[in-house]
Design an enzyme around this catalytic site. Structure first.
Site, PDB file in Angstrom:
ATOM      1  N   GLY A   1       2.653  -1.238   4.229  1.00 26.16           N
ATOM      2  CA  GLY A   1       2.687   0.175   3.866  1.00 26.16           C
ATOM      3  C   GLY A   1       4.097   0.652   3.571  1.00 26.16           C
ATOM      4  N   GLY A   2       4.712   1.300   4.554  1.00 25.79           N
ATOM      5  CA  GLY A   2       6.013   1.949   4.366  1.00 25.79           C
ATOM      6  C   GLY A   2       7.067   1.073   3.684  1.00 25.79           C
TER       7      GLY A   2
ATOM      8  N   HIS B   1      -9.482   1.329   4.841  1.00 24.82           N
ATOM      9  CA  HIS B   1      -8.199   1.457   5.557  1.00 24.82           C
ATOM     10  C   HIS B   1      -8.403   2.406   6.746  1.00 24.82           C
ATOM     11  CE1 HIS B   1      -4.046   2.526   6.441  1.00 24.82           C
ATOM     12  NE2 HIS B   1      -3.689   1.448   5.762  1.00 24.82           N
TER      13      HIS B   1
ATOM     14  N   ASN C   1       0.875  -1.176   0.000  1.00 21.93           N
ATOM     15  CA  ASN C   1       0.000   0.000   0.000  1.00 21.93           C
ATOM     16  C   ASN C   1       0.912   1.225   0.000  1.00 21.93           C
ATOM     17  OD1 ASN C   1      -1.830   2.040   0.462  1.00 21.93           O
ATOM     18  ND2 ASN C   1      -2.192   1.518   2.616  1.00 21.93           N
ATOM     19  N   TRP C   2       0.998   1.844  -1.154  1.00 23.08           N
ATOM     20  CA  TRP C   2       1.909   2.997  -1.272  1.00 23.08           C
ATOM     21  C   TRP C   2       1.353   4.256  -0.621  1.00 23.08           C
ATOM     22  CZ3 TRP C   2       4.099   2.881  -6.997  1.00 23.08           C
ATOM     23  CH2 TRP C   2       5.111   1.910  -7.059  1.00 23.08           C
ATOM     24  N   LYS C   3       0.088   4.235  -0.231  1.00 22.53           N
ATOM     25  CA  LYS C   3      -0.560   5.427   0.330  1.00 22.53           C
ATOM     26  C   LYS C   3      -0.373   6.608  -0.638  1.00 22.53           C
ATOM     27  CE  LYS C   3       0.469   3.519   4.824  1.00 22.53           C
ATOM     28  NZ  LYS C   3       0.195   3.625   6.234  1.00 22.53           N
TER      29      LYS C   3
ATOM     30  N   GLY D   1       2.408   2.139  10.625  1.00 23.08           N
ATOM     31  CA  GLY D   1       3.353   3.245  10.446  1.00 23.08           C
ATOM     32  C   GLY D   1       4.087   3.644  11.706  1.00 23.08           C
TER      33      GLY D   1
ATOM     34  N   GLU E   1      -5.477  -5.071  10.714  1.00 21.00           N
ATOM     35  CA  GLU E   1      -4.436  -4.065  10.906  1.00 21.00           C
ATOM     36  C   GLU E   1      -4.680  -3.304  12.212  1.00 21.00           C
ATOM     37  OE1 GLU E   1      -2.461  -2.871   7.025  1.00 21.00           O
ATOM     38  OE2 GLU E   1      -4.216  -1.617   7.195  1.00 21.00           O
TER      39      GLU E   1
ATOM     40  N   GLU F   1      -6.736   4.764   7.847  1.00 18.60           N
ATOM     41  CA  GLU F   1      -6.475   6.186   7.555  1.00 18.60           C
ATOM     42  C   GLU F   1      -7.683   6.825   6.860  1.00 18.60           C
ATOM     43  OE1 GLU F   1      -2.770   5.565   5.515  1.00 18.60           O
ATOM     44  OE2 GLU F   1      -1.834   4.996   7.409  1.00 18.60           O
TER      45      GLU F   1
ATOM     46  N   SER G   1       3.409  -2.308  10.273  1.00 16.50           N
ATOM     47  CA  SER G   1       4.866  -2.295  10.401  1.00 16.50           C
ATOM     48  C   SER G   1       5.530  -3.624  10.021  1.00 16.50           C
ATOM     49  CB  SER G   1       5.265  -1.863  11.819  1.00 16.50           C
ATOM     50  OG  SER G   1       4.808  -0.538  12.071  1.00 16.50           O
TER      51      SER G   1
HETATM   52  C1  PEP Z   1      -0.763   0.025   5.842  1.00 22.03           C
HETATM   53  O1  PEP Z   1      -0.627   1.056   5.197  1.00 22.03           O
HETATM   54  O2  PEP Z   1      -1.773  -0.668   5.691  1.00 22.03           O
HETATM   55  C2  PEP Z   1       0.291  -0.356   6.785  1.00 22.03           C
HETATM   56  C3  PEP Z   1       0.154  -1.472   7.445  1.00 22.03           C
HETATM   57  O3  PEP Z   1       1.344   0.512   6.920  1.00 22.03           O
HETATM   58  P1  PEP Z   1       2.776   0.165   7.587  1.00 22.03           P
HETATM   59  O4  PEP Z   1       3.230  -1.146   6.983  1.00 22.03           O
HETATM   60  O5  PEP Z   1       3.655   1.306   7.182  1.00 22.03           O
HETATM   61  O6  PEP Z   1       2.572   0.036   9.051  1.00 22.03           O
END
Ligand code: PEP
Length: 251
Positions: A234-235, A96, A9-11, A174, A168, A98, A213
């Site tokens: 994500g990251g 999500h 997930n590049w956000k 993040g 999640e 966010e 994470s």
């Molecule tokens: C996400 O964006 O769904 C996520 C889990 O982010 P991260 O891996 O950065 O915690």
């Protein structure tokens, strides 16, 4: 035996020019690697076409991070499931945390979006997960159960089976704080039990991911747990080498 599905997930990251830089490394790495895992990159809308062009040489699928529930109409700034289907997008993240936190997504809108995505043969990844306060208060399972019930309301067992759930925990997204493999597996197993109550045996086939994470250093221990069928990343999906290592974790 369920396959593992690992989705990046590049956000709100990467311009098309930055996608080119990422893909030059990632596609080169992926070309020489055969994996049984299903790999997906959920990118910003404006990056879809360029991402598809690069990933044609691989078996990596393209997804996006949100969708509207209507087919078309006066919804300025939105993208419909029909439009996504029309450009060959396969996966879509729905609900999500966010989007729930910053864009007022509710369990009701998640349910509508899920039904719309399924009606257009998109593969939905529905996100659920508790806050730190909820975990501390010991209400994780009740909260996640309620999110799952509302998201899946009115679905057939056949459609439920096509839906991926990403567990999640919000406190892990993040933050660099990953849930322990035991805690993550416990909630994924609980969700599978809830799907069993709602839809019966399809619970054995439904993909339930962990997200929060995930990085190359912890992917294998999480993804090898019996009820964790891959992850939403994500990251760490922004870096081609790191994401390559995650999708090729030691099984
Ligand atoms: C996400 O964006 O769904 C996520 C889990 O982010 P991260 O891996 O950065 O915690």
């Amino acid at each position: 035996m369920r396959k593992k599905v690992i989705a990046g997930n590049w956000k709100m990251n990467k311009t098309p020019v930055e996608v080119i830089t990422f893909m030059r490394s990632f596609v080169e790495l992926m070309k020489n690697k055969k994996t049984e895992n299903e790999i997906v990159l959920c990118v910003p809308y404006i990056d879809v076409i360029i991402t598809q062009q690069f990933l044609e040489e691989t078996n990596v699928k393209v997804g996006v991070q949100n969708v509207h529930f209507a087919e078309s109409g006066a919804y300025t700034g939105e993208i419909s499931p029909r439009m996504l289907d029309g450009i060959g997008v396969e996966y879509v993240i729905i609900g999500h945390s966010e989007r729930r936190q910053y864009f007022n997504e509710t369990d009701e809108s998640v349910n509508k979006k899920l039904k719309a995505a399924l009606a257009h043969n998109l593969k939905p990844i529905v996100c659920v997960g508790e806050s730190l306060d909820q975990r501390t208060a010991g209400v994780t399972k009740e909260f996640v159960t309620s999110q799952v019930r509302k998201a899946f309301e009115g679905l057939s067992a056949e459609d439920a089976e096509k839906t991926i759930i990403a567990y999640e925990p919000i406190w892990a997204i993040g933050t660099g704080k990953t849930a322990s493999k035991e805690d993550a597996n416990e909630v994924c197993k609980w969700i599978r039990g809830e799907i069993n109550t709602l839809f019966g045996n399809v619970s054995e086939n439904i993909i339930i991911q962990y997200g929060g994470s995930v990085k190359a250093a912890n992917a294998a221990e999480l993804f090898n747990m019996p009820d964790i069928d891959g992850g939403l990343v994500g990251g760490a999906s922004l870096d081609p080498e790191e994401f390559f290592k995650i999708v090729n974790f030691d099984a």
